[in-house]
Write a protein that holds these residues in place. Structure first.
Motif, PDB file in Angstrom:
ATOM      1  N   LEU A  24      72.885  27.208   3.033  1.00 53.45           N
ATOM      2  CA  LEU A  24      73.018  28.450   2.279  1.00 53.45           C
ATOM      3  C   LEU A  24      74.492  28.630   1.936  1.00 53.45           C
ATOM      4  O   LEU A  24      75.339  28.712   2.829  1.00 53.45           O
ATOM      5  N   ASP A  25      74.803  28.677   0.650  1.00 50.64           N
ATOM      6  CA  ASP A  25      76.179  28.805   0.189  1.00 50.64           C
ATOM      7  C   ASP A  25      76.404  30.235  -0.291  1.00 50.64           C
ATOM      8  O   ASP A  25      75.772  30.687  -1.241  1.00 50.64           O
ATOM      9  N   PHE A  26      77.312  30.939   0.391  1.00 51.74           N
ATOM     10  CA  PHE A  26      77.671  32.307   0.032  1.00 51.74           C
ATOM     11  C   PHE A  26      79.102  32.393  -0.496  1.00 51.74           C
ATOM     12  O   PHE A  26      79.711  33.457  -0.466  1.00 51.74           O
ATOM     13  N   GLY A  27      79.652  31.288  -0.927  1.00 59.24           N
ATOM     14  CA  GLY A  27      81.025  31.272  -1.429  1.00 59.24           C
ATOM     15  C   GLY A  27      82.013  31.061  -0.300  1.00 59.24           C
ATOM     16  O   GLY A  27      82.335  29.928   0.029  1.00 59.24           O
ATOM     17  N   ASP A  28      82.480  32.144   0.317  1.00 58.94           N
ATOM     18  CA  ASP A  28      83.442  32.038   1.416  1.00 58.94           C
ATOM     19  C   ASP A  28      82.828  31.460   2.686  1.00 58.94           C
ATOM     20  O   ASP A  28      83.550  31.030   3.579  1.00 58.94           O
ATOM     21  N   LEU A  29      81.510  31.474   2.772  1.00 59.34           N
ATOM     22  CA  LEU A  29      80.790  31.000   3.954  1.00 59.34           C
ATOM     23  C   LEU A  29      79.644  30.083   3.530  1.00 59.34           C
ATOM     24  O   LEU A  29      78.898  30.410   2.611  1.00 59.34           O
ATOM     25  N   VAL A  30      79.526  28.958   4.225  1.00 53.71           N
ATOM     26  CA  VAL A  30      78.373  28.074   4.051  1.00 53.71           C
ATOM     27  C   VAL A  30      77.669  28.001   5.399  1.00 53.71           C
ATOM     28  O   VAL A  30      78.284  27.697   6.423  1.00 53.71           O
ATOM     29  N   VAL A  31      76.378  28.318   5.387  1.00 53.17           N
ATOM     30  CA  VAL A  31      75.574  28.308   6.613  1.00 53.17           C
ATOM     31  C   VAL A  31      74.680  27.080   6.589  1.00 53.17           C
ATOM     32  O   VAL A  31      73.968  26.839   5.615  1.00 53.17           O
ATOM     33  N   HIS A  32      74.739  26.309   7.675  1.00 53.04           N
ATOM     34  CA  HIS A  32      73.889  25.127   7.849  1.00 53.04           C
ATOM     35  C   HIS A  32      72.921  25.437   8.980  1.00 53.04           C
ATOM     36  O   HIS A  32      73.342  25.619  10.124  1.00 53.04           O
ATOM     37  N   VAL A  33      71.626  25.498   8.660  1.00 54.12           N
ATOM     38  CA  VAL A  33      70.611  25.732   9.687  1.00 54.12           C
ATOM     39  C   VAL A  33      69.835  24.427   9.836  1.00 54.12           C
ATOM     40  O   VAL A  33      69.209  23.960   8.898  1.00 54.12           O
ATOM     41  N   PHE A  34      69.928  23.856  11.030  1.00 56.43           N
ATOM     42  CA  PHE A  34      69.346  22.547  11.301  1.00 56.43           C
ATOM     43  C   PHE A  34      68.167  22.622  12.264  1.00 56.43           C
ATOM     44  O   PHE A  34      68.166  23.456  13.175  1.00 56.43           O
ATOM     45  N   HIS A  35      67.252  21.699  12.117  1.00 55.83           N
ATOM     46  CA  HIS A  35      66.337  21.364  13.206  1.00 55.83           C
ATOM     47  C   HIS A  35      67.215  20.657  14.237  1.00 55.83           C
ATOM     48  O   HIS A  35      68.134  19.912  13.873  1.00 55.83           O
ATOM     49  N   GLU A  36      66.968  20.881  15.516  1.00 57.29           N
ATOM     50  CA  GLU A  36      67.815  20.308  16.570  1.00 57.29           C
ATOM     51  C   GLU A  36      68.039  18.805  16.403  1.00 57.29           C
ATOM     52  O   GLU A  36      69.157  18.317  16.573  1.00 57.29           O
ATOM     53  N   GLU A  37      66.993  18.061  16.068  1.00 59.55           N
ATOM     54  CA  GLU A  37      67.109  16.601  15.928  1.00 59.55           C
ATOM     55  C   GLU A  37      68.036  16.228  14.774  1.00 59.55           C
ATOM     56  O   GLU A  37      68.854  15.315  14.893  1.00 59.55           O
ATOM     57  N   ASP A  38      67.922  16.931  13.662  1.00 62.87           N
ATOM     58  CA  ASP A  38      68.751  16.624  12.497  1.00 62.87           C
ATOM     59  C   ASP A  38      70.209  16.989  12.750  1.00 62.87           C
ATOM     60  O   ASP A  38      71.120  16.297  12.282  1.00 62.87           O
ATOM     61  N   ARG A  39      70.435  18.055  13.500  1.00 55.56           N
ATOM     62  CA  ARG A  39      71.813  18.433  13.807  1.00 55.56           C
ATOM     63  C   ARG A  39      72.493  17.352  14.639  1.00 55.56           C
ATOM     64  O   ARG A  39      73.655  17.016  14.403  1.00 55.56           O
ATOM     65  N   MET A  40      71.778  16.797  15.598  1.00 54.00           N
ATOM     66  CA  MET A  40      72.356  15.718  16.402  1.00 54.00           C
ATOM     67  C   MET A  40      72.628  14.493  15.530  1.00 54.00           C
ATOM     68  O   MET A  40      73.654  13.837  15.675  1.00 54.00           O
ATOM     69  N   TYR A  41      71.711  14.190  14.616  1.00 49.92           N
ATOM     70  CA  TYR A  41      71.854  13.015  13.758  1.00 49.92           C
ATOM     71  C   TYR A  41      73.069  13.138  12.825  1.00 49.92           C
ATOM     72  O   TYR A  41      73.874  12.214  12.711  1.00 49.92           O
ATOM     73  N   TYR A  42      73.198  14.274  12.146  1.00 52.56           N
ATOM     74  CA  TYR A  42      74.286  14.442  11.171  1.00 52.56           C
ATOM     75  C   TYR A  42      75.619  14.808  11.811  1.00 52.56           C
ATOM     76  O   TYR A  42      76.669  14.543  11.236  1.00 52.56           O
ATOM     77  N   ALA A  43      75.594  15.413  12.972  1.00 50.77           N
ATOM     78  CA  ALA A  43      76.790  15.681  13.796  1.00 50.77           C
ATOM     79  C   ALA A  43      77.965  16.246  12.994  1.00 50.77           C
ATOM     80  O   ALA A  43      79.069  15.709  13.019  1.00 50.77           O
ATOM     81  N   LEU A  44      77.728  17.360  12.310  1.00 50.64           N
ATOM     82  CA  LEU A  44      78.803  17.958  11.520  1.00 50.64           C
ATOM     83  C   LEU A  44      79.978  18.402  12.379  1.00 50.64           C
ATOM     84  O   LEU A  44      81.119  18.362  11.927  1.00 50.64           O
ATOM     85  N   GLU A  45      79.706  18.810  13.616  1.00 48.67           N
ATOM     86  CA  GLU A  45      80.812  19.186  14.503  1.00 48.67           C
ATOM     87  C   GLU A  45      81.778  18.013  14.689  1.00 48.67           C
ATOM     88  O   GLU A  45      82.985  18.207  14.737  1.00 48.67           O
ATOM     89  N   ARG A  46      81.259  16.819  14.790  1.00 44.38           N
ATOM     90  CA  ARG A  46      82.110  15.644  14.948  1.00 44.38           C
ATOM     91  C   ARG A  46      82.856  15.343  13.644  1.00 44.38           C
ATOM     92  O   ARG A  46      84.041  15.022  13.647  1.00 44.38           O
ATOM     93  N   LEU A  47      82.182  15.487  12.535  1.00 43.64           N
ATOM     94  CA  LEU A  47      82.785  15.236  11.227  1.00 43.64           C
ATOM     95  C   LEU A  47      83.944  16.201  10.956  1.00 43.64           C
ATOM     96  O   LEU A  47      84.965  15.810  10.408  1.00 43.64           O
ATOM     97  N   TRP A  48      83.795  17.453  11.377  1.00 44.37           N
ATOM     98  CA  TRP A  48      84.801  18.489  11.134  1.00 44.37           C
ATOM     99  C   TRP A  48      85.566  18.845  12.405  1.00 44.37           C
ATOM    100  O   TRP A  48      86.078  19.950  12.546  1.00 44.37           O
ATOM    101  N   LYS A  49      85.699  17.908  13.324  1.00 47.50           N
ATOM    102  CA  LYS A  49      86.294  18.174  14.639  1.00 47.50           C
ATOM    103  C   LYS A  49      87.744  18.643  14.586  1.00 47.50           C
ATOM    104  O   LYS A  49      88.222  19.274  15.509  1.00 47.50           O
ATOM    105  N   ASP A  50      88.456  18.369  13.508  1.00 44.59           N
ATOM    106  CA  ASP A  50      89.845  18.796  13.388  1.00 44.59           C
ATOM    107  C   ASP A  50      89.984  20.247  12.918  1.00 44.59           C
ATOM    108  O   ASP A  50      91.089  20.773  12.870  1.00 44.59           O
TER     109      ASP A  50
END
Length: 124
Positions: free
Chosen positions: A84-110
């Motif tokens: 969901l893109d609200f301009g200043d905020l983008v919300v990513h709602v994942f199924h637990e399995e997909d969140r582990m697979y895509y690992a956005l926290e690791r991608l944006w760890k900095d």
């Protein structure tokens, strides 16, 4: 750069909405440095597809009621990863399995983690 006050305000509103529908593992990231088009990401997990859809719907409804327009929505029919893109905020709602697979926290760890103010849940 840091996330704008507006982004932080709508982030808190989105987090409360996600939490109210059983969203788990909420993480907010300040992505204003590397991304010129948005200030913050909210990452949320749901346990099953129906839960993912309910969380995303509640977030969108609450932000729209507050006057924040949805600019883009992706993935709602599948219920695995809804963006969901609200301009200043983008919300990513994942199924637990997909969140582990895509690992956005690791991608944006900095990117700095933004604090979330969620209600404390107590046992009935």
């Amino acid at each position: 750069m840091t996330a704008s006050p507006h982004a932080r305000d709508i982030l808190q509103l989105a987090a409360a909405a996600a939490d109210s529908k059983g969203g788990i593992d909420l993480v907010a990231l300040d992505v204003s440095g590397p991304l010129p088009l948005t200030d913050a990401f909210l990452l949320v997990s749901g346990s099953v597809e129906r839960n993912v859809i309910a969380i995303a719907s509640e977030v969108e409804d609450r932000l729209n009621e507050a006057g924040v327009r949805t600019l883009r929505r992706e993935g709602k029919s599948e219920g695995r990863w809804i963006l969901l893109d609200f301009g200043d905020l983008v919300v990513h709602v994942f199924h637990e399995e997909d969140r582990m697979y895509y690992a956005l926290e690791r991608l944006w760890k900095d990117c700095p983690v933004l604090p979330l103010e969620l209600p404390v849940h107590t046992a009935d």
